[in-house]
Design an enzyme around this catalytic site. Structure first.
Site, PDB file in Angstrom:
ATOM      1  N   LEU A  27      -8.058  25.260 -32.087  1.00  0.00           N
ATOM      2  CA  LEU A  27      -8.629  25.923 -33.266  1.00  0.00           C
ATOM      3  C   LEU A  27      -8.598  25.038 -34.499  1.00  0.00           C
ATOM      4  O   LEU A  27      -9.434  25.153 -35.376  1.00  0.00           O
ATOM      5  CB  LEU A  27      -7.858  27.205 -33.579  1.00  0.00           C
ATOM      6  CG  LEU A  27      -8.097  28.426 -32.711  1.00  0.00           C
ATOM      7  CD1 LEU A  27      -7.108  29.519 -33.068  1.00  0.00           C
ATOM      8  CD2 LEU A  27      -9.520  28.921 -32.852  1.00  0.00           C
ATOM      9  N   GLY A  30      -3.106  20.438 -38.527  1.00  0.00           N
ATOM     10  CA  GLY A  30      -2.681  20.032 -39.857  1.00  0.00           C
ATOM     11  C   GLY A  30      -1.660  18.921 -39.706  1.00  0.00           C
ATOM     12  O   GLY A  30      -1.444  18.398 -38.592  1.00  0.00           O
ATOM     13  N   HIS A  31      -1.001  18.572 -40.769  1.00  0.00           N
ATOM     14  CA  HIS A  31      -0.038  17.476 -40.733  1.00  0.00           C
ATOM     15  C   HIS A  31       1.130  17.793 -39.798  1.00  0.00           C
ATOM     16  O   HIS A  31       1.665  16.905 -39.132  1.00  0.00           O
ATOM     17  CB  HIS A  31       0.461  17.205 -42.147  1.00  0.00           C
ATOM     18  CG  HIS A  31       1.458  16.087 -42.208  1.00  0.00           C
ATOM     19  ND1 HIS A  31       1.105  14.774 -41.998  1.00  0.00           N
ATOM     20  CD2 HIS A  31       2.790  16.092 -42.407  1.00  0.00           C
ATOM     21  CE1 HIS A  31       2.183  14.024 -42.083  1.00  0.00           C
ATOM     22  NE2 HIS A  31       3.222  14.786 -42.333  1.00  0.00           N
ATOM     23  N   LYS A  50       0.522  28.050 -32.985  1.00  0.00           N
ATOM     24  CA  LYS A  50       0.754  26.826 -33.783  1.00  0.00           C
ATOM     25  C   LYS A  50       1.896  26.056 -33.137  1.00  0.00           C
ATOM     26  O   LYS A  50       3.034  26.531 -33.119  1.00  0.00           O
ATOM     27  CB  LYS A  50       1.087  27.234 -35.223  1.00  0.00           C
ATOM     28  CG  LYS A  50       1.450  26.093 -36.158  1.00  0.00           C
ATOM     29  CD  LYS A  50       1.452  26.562 -37.618  1.00  0.00           C
ATOM     30  CE  LYS A  50       2.006  25.514 -38.560  1.00  0.00           C
ATOM     31  NZ  LYS A  50       1.778  25.841 -39.976  1.00  0.00           N
ATOM     32  N   ASP A 158       1.512  25.553 -51.807  1.00  0.00           N
ATOM     33  CA  ASP A 158       0.403  24.711 -51.352  1.00  0.00           C
ATOM     34  C   ASP A 158      -0.891  25.520 -51.223  1.00  0.00           C
ATOM     35  O   ASP A 158      -1.574  25.461 -50.209  1.00  0.00           O
ATOM     36  CB  ASP A 158       0.767  24.025 -50.024  1.00  0.00           C
ATOM     37  CG  ASP A 158      -0.103  22.797 -49.753  1.00  0.00           C
ATOM     38  OD1 ASP A 158      -0.730  22.286 -50.708  1.00  0.00           O
ATOM     39  OD2 ASP A 158      -0.160  22.352 -48.589  1.00  0.00           O
TER      40      ASP A 158
END
Ligand code: ADP
Ligand code: MG
Length: 508
Positions: A27, A30-31, A50, A158
């Protein structure tokens, strides 16, 4: 990055948590992690998994993220408001560890959402999203932040387009469509391979869903930044067509489709619109699928509601912290970084409000509010502070006297050391002169954004109060929503941890 300590090389059909979850496809990433669509065999529904990098630092950060997610996912009993603002935060469904070739990974399970807001900004070619949608996003974002700050004591730190995701509505219907397309592509590839094999008598190509295709999709990182358009809009440029009921559903299908592996030929394109070659085929199949699925698979009222409302959720608590326990002072992505953080002052929940205002401006115009760059005689931070002063006026004395880095940027007379000529350009004028907003609209928008851009974080307006702003009163789908317990334009100084870390509490 797919090495010991790095990302886990997930693959289609792989199972997790004692066989409960089965990977379908990627999907996003990220970092810290890669994010996968998976089937929950216990409920037969789809989820987003995740998988965090396995290095110790990432694992520890992930354990903090889970604690913070549990805090925001726990139902908070409230007698104050009927509106459940917690629905604007991505909620955690499950978490566990997974052992793989690159080590032990923390895995978090979430509901499946769609594209992030950067994709929406790109879809409108950086010319700004229609105001009707901006209002919907802004109101939900503020409701979500108010819940996080006031009810949970959590600071996101963030807030940016990549970390706000759109809700795709009927996930299962979209997954069914995507699966049909996937299968079609696999069949095509298989027959191509077969043709090559017979004509050249070569051994079969490796499975296209192995690690190779996962790393190819890294080129379309959801965190990729775009180039800012430096041009000032002068004439009446053609505006992108508003989202109609037909292409909105297609867009939703793309929300999943876009972040997934496609031939590298299209990976360099910044615009998400599908056209030409293989992409065109996908687009065509999406529209024909739409025709065949509309009637049977989507209830009328549901689809009607979906066309009117963009639903968003705040995601990625990977950098979040508590009002009484900050993990670092290096917070926020550059363009959304607040003056107190740049200057090294105390900061708190109000730092999120600054980022939210930057994000809302970006939705309206397609451009960053601040886009600092370094020059030969000044740093990025110098330029950033100069841009802030040009838009909002002089930095308050309190920030200059308490900021740990203030002396790096300012001399004893309070003047910037490295940049001398400042061009003052107030927000309302920017909106009118650069972005061609009508005077009345520019006035209202500036009146809405300015209290969230107060330079002194103690004076910055809080999210809950701003929900009550007249500009948001006619937000489609949220017309009646207001927070009577918060006052418009009032600072959030009464919220614990608003402008500085509350100390003396035990660690979380
Ligand atoms: P990181 O901490 O590594 O930045 P994020 O939580 O921001 O990870 O997720 C990375 C990307 O994965 C997001 O920008 C988004 O595109 C995608 N993603 C994350 N969570 C979901 C979800 N629940 N549904 C769909 N896509 C998601
Ligand atoms: Mg992220």
């Amino acid at each position: 990055d797919y090495k010991p300590g790095g990302y886990h090389p997930a693959f289609r059909g792989e199972t997790y948590n004692e066989g409960r979850y089965m990977v379908v496809r990627k999907l996003g990433w990220g970092h810290f992690s890669t994010v996968w669509l998976a089937k929950d065999t216990a409920t037969n529904a789809h989820v987003a998994m995740k998988i965090v990098r396995s290095d110790k630092v990432y694992t520890e950060a992930a354990l903090d993220e889970i604690k913070l997610l549990r805090q925001v996912s726990a139902p908070v009993s409230s007698t104050e408001s009927l509106y459940d603002s917690s629905k604007h935060i991505l909620s955690l469904l499950d978490s566990f560890n997974h052992n793989g070739p690159n080590g032990k990974h923390v895995v978090m399970v979430f509901e499946v959402l769609g594209e992030n807001l950067l994709a929406l900004i790109k879809k409108y070619e950086h010319r700004g999203i229609p105001v009707m949608y901006v209002k919907q996003i802004a109101k939900q974002l503020l409701l979500g932040l108010d819940y996080m700050h006031r009810k949970c004591g959590v600071i996101h730190t963030d807030i940016k387009p990549e970390n706000v995701l759109m809700d795709v509505g009927d996930v299962e219907a979209i997954v069914r469509m995507v699966e049909v397309l996937d299968k079609k592509k696999r069949d095509q590839k298989r027959s191509q391979r077969r043709a090559t094999k017979t004509s050249m008598d070569l051994p079969a190509a490796p499975n296209s869903l192995s690690r190779g295709s996962a790393s190819a999709s890294l080129e379309r990182s959801s965190s990729d930044r775009r180039m800012r358009r430096h041009t000032i809009i002068t004439g009446s440029q053609p505006l992108p067509s508003p989202i109609s009921s037909t292409n909105f559903f297609e867009m939703k299908a793309q929300m999943i489709g876009n972040s997934l592996p496609r031939p590298t030929a299209c990976s360099s394109r910044s615009n998400a619109n599908l056209s030409g070659g293989d992409d065109e085929q996908v687009a065509n199949s999406l529209s024909s699928l739409e025709l065949t699925t509309t009637a049977d698979e989507r209830p009328e009222d549901e689809s009607q509601r979906e066309h009117d409302i963009i639903q968003i959720k705040i995601a990625d608590l990977g950098n979040a912290c508590w009002y009484d326990e900050h993990y670092t002072n290096s917070i926020q992505t550059r363009e959304y970084r607040s003056p107190e953080v740049l200057l090294g002052c105390q900061w708190g929940c109000s730092a999120d409000i600054w980022s939210a205002a930057c994000l809302i401006f970006e939705l309206l115009t397609g451009d960053f509010l601040f886009e600092p760059d370094e020059g030969h005689s000044y740093s990025k931070d110098d330029d950033h502070i100069a841009q802030i002063i040009e838009l909002l006026g002089e930095i308050p004395a309190r920030l200059l006297s308490t900021g740990r880095h203030a002396r790096t940027f300012f001399n004893s007379r309070g003047q910037l050391r490295n940049i001398s000529k400042l061009k003052f350009w107030p927000l309302k004028d920017v909106l009118m002169e650069k972005y061609r907003f009508a005077a009345e609209d520019a006035e209202t928008i500036s009146d809405f954004l300015m209290p969230m851009l107060r330079l002194d974080p103690q004076e910055r307006a809080d999210a809950g109060g701003m929900v009550n702003h007249p500009w948001l009163r006619d937000t489609v789908g949220l017309e009646g929503v207001a927070l009577s317990e918060r006052k418009l334009y009032q600072s959030g100084a009464d919220i614990p941890g608003w402008s500085q870390e509350v100390t003396g509490h035990p660690r979380h």
